[in-house]
Design an enzyme around this catalytic site. Structure first.
Site, PDB file in Angstrom:
ATOM      1  N   ASP A 169       0.819  -1.208   0.000  1.00 54.83           N
ATOM      2  CA  ASP A 169       0.000   0.000   0.000  1.00 54.83           C
ATOM      3  C   ASP A 169       0.858   1.266   0.000  1.00 54.83           C
ATOM      4  OD1 ASP A 169      -2.346   1.587   0.369  1.00 54.83           O
ATOM      5  OD2 ASP A 169      -1.988   1.598   2.536  1.00 54.83           O
ATOM      6  N   GLU A 185       3.383  -8.355   6.929  1.00 50.34           N
ATOM      7  CA  GLU A 185       2.100  -8.945   6.538  1.00 50.34           C
ATOM      8  C   GLU A 185       2.202  -9.884   5.343  1.00 50.34           C
ATOM      9  OE1 GLU A 185      -0.918  -5.941   6.109  1.00 50.34           O
ATOM     10  OE2 GLU A 185      -0.876  -5.416   8.231  1.00 50.34           O
ATOM     11  N   GLU A 224       1.247  -2.000  14.158  1.00 49.42           N
ATOM     12  CA  GLU A 224       0.447  -1.034  13.378  1.00 49.42           C
ATOM     13  C   GLU A 224      -0.948  -0.962  13.981  1.00 49.42           C
ATOM     14  OE1 GLU A 224       0.021  -1.500   9.099  1.00 49.42           O
ATOM     15  OE2 GLU A 224       2.126  -2.074   8.907  1.00 49.42           O
ATOM     16  N   TYR A 278      -6.507  -3.478  12.679  1.00 51.11           N
ATOM     17  CA  TYR A 278      -7.262  -2.262  12.345  1.00 51.11           C
ATOM     18  C   TYR A 278      -8.724  -2.417  12.768  1.00 51.11           C
ATOM     19  CZ  TYR A 278      -3.213  -0.467   9.906  1.00 51.11           C
ATOM     20  OH  TYR A 278      -1.948   0.015   9.624  1.00 51.11           O
TER      21      TYR A 278
HETATM   22  C1  BDP Z   1      -1.387  -2.448   6.761  1.00 53.57           C
HETATM   23  C2  BDP Z   1      -0.111  -2.391   5.928  1.00 53.57           C
HETATM   24  C3  BDP Z   1       0.285  -0.966   5.566  1.00 53.57           C
HETATM   25  C4  BDP Z   1      -0.930  -0.232   5.041  1.00 53.57           C
HETATM   26  C5  BDP Z   1      -1.983  -0.192   6.126  1.00 53.57           C
HETATM   27  C6  BDP Z   1      -3.250   0.576   5.676  1.00 53.57           C
HETATM   28  O1  BDP Z   1       0.951  -3.020   6.614  1.00 53.57           O
HETATM   29  O2  BDP Z   1       1.339  -0.997   4.616  1.00 53.57           O
HETATM   30  O3  BDP Z   1      -0.637   1.048   4.573  1.00 53.57           O
HETATM   31  O4  BDP Z   1      -2.362  -1.515   6.386  1.00 53.57           O
HETATM   32  O5  BDP Z   1      -4.065  -0.026   5.004  1.00 53.57           O
HETATM   33  O6  BDP Z   1      -2.007  -3.653   6.621  1.00 53.57           O
HETATM   34  O7  BDP Z   1      -3.359   1.747   5.969  1.00 53.57           O
END
Ligand code: BDP
Length: 658
Positions: free
Chosen positions: A217, A461, A550, A514
């Site tokens: 991404d 990932e 993250e 997330y």
């Molecule tokens: C995570 C990835 C990262 C993405 C992020 C996103 O590791 O590179 O930019 O999600 O979607 O899964 O913001």
């Protein structure tokens, strides 16, 4: 998705087009670089000449992207082959012009620079060795000097170099011509992987239309991204230095190994100076140990009033060559520190270290991924303003100049290789694996002496739930540990704890999630339960410390909503607070860090979920704070103040001991 070139394509059908794009990639896979990769420093025996500035540039828009090779553009000045434009180096080429076909270009581009070398470098009898070095170029590079091929390198993000003495020494007074052919095509076996897809439905796409698919991404910027330099050494020279350190309160040991190339008859002497210039230890020979009494340890930012303390190791080599005495000197900054990992803690110099930091990208307006000093210094000022003590080099190795500042300021680094987007089954095969091992060698060779680097990350990932991931990660991690037994190794996962096949081999669990964004979007209330369950499942399964590597939410700066709705600044803040309440409970147990996604907004491919890029930054792409930056700032400073009072104890059994 990057579109193919407008009005052309690659000139043949699926298989043929693919062959042309990759024809040169197939010639030879660049092997691991032999020898060392010391950063080119000026010393009494070494000079350095920067080749940054404007280079001539030409993208090969021929149908097969191969005109440059067919017509041998490297044999003459590039301007004589056709139209060239000015291209800044270092910079990505994508955003420099108004031409969309260059922004999304895939295939070979050509760079050229003419350089006049000082006469004193070119006199053979002075035994001067001239080296041409690229900090990085994305992605596959072939380099010629005066029409003679001098090197070929696969992979962006890491340096490569060649001894060009024999070519330049024959022609003093004449500018030497450096030509580079660069290909940004990604294949299932490159790191990161990618694939070219030809769109053969003639009712929907023009002839030979293709796209490059990637599973990561961030925008796949390309070009000569980091400094290009020429530097000299004597013909017998210090090729590599490896330093590791151990210490107790009152004594530290600095173990060293030095390799010399060009002669077997040489002597080596070493002296270690403190920041006042006082010699604190001396040694000789190619390997040994320096003893430092009452050492000043290298401490992370906010853990000590004088973070990032580095000694200076001066290595001096003398050799007799044809009756002449050659001397080479190299100076290496050395930080003395130790790392331990227990089942619940990460210890630096015996003290618990909590990662309160960020994930970054090398990314900015106009220059793309090109190294830019004002941006670099601004970012470090923002990191320190924020109270961040660490970052992960998501998702590839960062410039050596950035790493130098991490060492100097005490910013702790999880050093990640470009193993991002490893999702396709074929990317777990032997060809990919062998390349991954080479990339780890190159990364460790470059960064092994950096005190700021406390852990290697071999991937982000990957599809680590796939059956071949077990052997793949077992092998990559074992290889990394064999190359550098002094640091723990991890990879960053978003797989389910029960299905992940790579996690058994890591020292620290790094997990991305997330909640309330990609899962249960808009439902902030699910975070406490889901995050607690995430941590408990991972810990129950592995009894290893965990970093939330993250978490984050997009916010469009200036977009407000109360109650908080997705994409508003308020939502991003509210999401942070929900996560933080769980971190605060679990960091008393085994959670050893939290790294926000992301430090700043960054460019991605276009898509329905991206508004001019990824907006999960707590700073905008122009480095202005969003509301979330202030929430994080308050938190990080609070944690830093609390943890400076923690006693230096190891709470549980040691998993990783250096
Ligand atoms: C995570 C990835 C990262 C993405 C992020 C996103 O590791 O590179 O930019 O999600 O979607 O899964 O913001």
């Amino acid at each position: 998705m990057a579109a193919g070139p407008s009005g052309g394509g690659v000139g043949c059908g699926m298989a043929g087009g693919c062959c042309l794009l990759f024809s040169l990639l197939a010639v030879g896979r660049a092997a691991a670089l032999p020898g060392g990769m010391l950063y080119p420093r000026e010393t009494p025996s070494r000079e350095r000449k920067e080749l940054g500035g404007l280079w001539s540039f030409r993208a090969d828009f021929s149908p097969g992207r191969d005109a440059g090779f067919v017509q041998r553009w490297y044999r003459q000045p590039l301007r004589q082959t056709g139209p060239v434009i000015d291209m800044p180096v270092p910079a990505s080429f994508n955003d420099i012009t108004q031409d969309p076909s260059l922004e999304n270009y895939i295939g070979w581009v050509w760079y050229e620079k003419e350089v006049l070398l000082p006469l004193r470098w070119l006199q053979d009898d002075l035994n001067t060795r001239v080296v041409l070095r690229f900090g990085s170029a994305h992605y596959y590079s072939i380099v010629w000097v005066n029409g003679v091929q001098v090197m070929e390198h696969e992979g962006g993000h890491l340096p490569f170099e060649a001894d060009i003495s024999s070519i330049v020494q024959g022609s003093p007074g004449i500018p030497c011509r450096i030509t580079v052919a660069l290909n940004n095509t990604l294949t299932p076996h490159t790191l990161p992987p990618g694939s070219i897809q030809y769109m053969n439905d003639k009712t929907r796409y023009p002839k030979n239309y293709f796209v490059q698919n990637i599973r990561f991404d961030f925008f796949n910027y390309a070009g000569i991204h980091r400094p290009v330099v020429l530097y000299t050494t004597p013909s017998v020279y210090i090729d590599d230095i490896t330093v590791t350190t151990t210490s107790s309160e009152s004594v530290a040991m600095v173990q060293y190994q030095v390799s010399v190339v060009g002669s077997t008859l040489y002597s080596l002497s070493l002296s270690l100076r403190d920041q006042e210039g006082k010699v604190v230890a001396t040694g000789d020979g190619p390997a040994g140990e320096l003893k430092v009494l009452n050492p000043n340890l290298w401490w992370p930012y906010l853990m000590h009033k004088n973070p990032g303390y580095r000694y200076c190791l001066e290595v001096k080599m003398q050799a007799q060559v044809n009756g002449a005495l050659l001397e080479d000197v190299y100076t290496l900054p050395v930080g003395i520190r130790t790392i331990h990992v227990t089942s619940t803690q990460f210890l630096i110099n015996g003290r618990p270290f909590y990662f309160h930091g960020v994930n970054k990208h090398e990314d900015a307006d106009i220059r793309g991924k090109g190294l830019d000093w004002p941006l670099v210094v601004k970012d470090f000022n923002l990191l320190r303003w924020l109270g961040a003590n660490s970052f992960r080099t998501s998702h590839y190795p960062y410039a050596e100049e950035i790493m130098d500042l991490c060492d100097a300021y005490g910013i702790v680094v999880i050093d990640e290789c470009p193993g991002v987007g490893i999702k396709m089954l074929e990317s777990f095969g032997n060809k990919s694996l062998q390349h991954h091992l080479v990339v780890m060698e190159e990364l460790i060779r470059r960064d092994k002496n950096r005190p700021s680097v406390v852990m290697w990350s071999v991937a982000n990932e990957p599809a680590s739930e796939l059956p071949p991931a077990a052997y793949y990660f077992k092998t990559v991690i074992a290889h990394t540990k064999a190359l550098d037994p002094s640091r723990p190794v991890t990879f960053v996962t978003d797989a389910n704890y029960a299905l992940d096949r790579g996690a058994p081999y890591v020292d620290v669990i790094c997990v991305n999630s997330y909640f309330s964004w990609y899962h249960d979007p808009g439902h902030l209330e699910v975070i406490p339960l889901q995050l607690t369950t995430q941590f408990e499942n991972w810990y129950k399964t592995y009894q290893k410390p965990i970093i939330q590597s993250e978490y984050g939410a997009d916010s469009v700066p200036g977009l407000h909503s109360d109650p908080p709705l997705m994409f508003s600044e308020e939502y991003q803040k509210a999401m942070l607070r929900e996560y933080h309440s769980v971190f605060d409970k679990k960091r008393k147990e085994y959670v050893i860090g939290e790294l926000i996604w992301n430090f700043a907004d960054f460019m991605t491919n276009q898509g329905t979920t991206r508004v001019l890029g990824n907006k999960k930054g707590i700073f905008t792409r122009q480095r202005q704070p969003k509301s979330a930056a202030f929430v994080l700032r308050e938190r990080y400073w609070k944690i830093a103040n609390e943890s400076s009072c923690l006693p230096p104890i190891i709470k549980s059994h040691t998993l990783f001991l250096k």
